[in-house]
Design a protein around this motif. Structure first.
Motif: not given
Length: 124
Positions: A58-63, A80-81
């Motif tokens: 999961r990051d700024e680009g989504g999952e 980064v999760e």
């Protein structure tokens, strides 16, 4: 490594195979889901020795999910999760800064009993 892995009986419980400068090389046997978590100050390197490992990101680009087969490697950048999982089970090698907690600096969920929240166990 096969001998070291044969001595690891608990899933999601990394053991330190070696220390390289200030990093741990860890071995783990995994199956099922880990938890979503973040390492704020260190990258985490995964190498699949046997089986298959999926890493949810999961990051700024989504999952998204990265699927790794035997011999595949992936680097999760710091901050980064992520959530590793392995439906059928896998053996993995990890490289991360020494003393890194296996459940991260920020877990987004409760740590279940099947996950060992550790900074790495000594082998043998």
């Amino acid at each position: 490594m096969a001998e070291a892995l044969s001595g690891i009986d608990r899933l999601w419980s990394p053991h330190v195979l070696a220390r390289v400068n200030d990093h741990d090389v860890r071995l783990a046997r995994v199956a099922g889901d880990h938890i979503w978590h973040v390492h704020d100050d260190t990258d985490e390197f995964f190498l699949v020795l046997e089986g298959r490992l999926d890493i949810g990101l999961r990051d700024e680009g989504g999952e998204r999910v990265v699927s790794l087969e035997r011999g595949s490697a992936f680097l999760v950048p710091r901050g980064v999760e992520h959530r590793p999982s392995s439906p059928e089970g896998a053996s993995i090698l990890l490289v991360e800064a020494g003393g890194t907690l296996s459940t991260g600096d920020r877990a987004t969920e409760e740590v279940p009993d099947h996950i060992d929240s550790t900074r790495g166990h000594e082998l043998g």
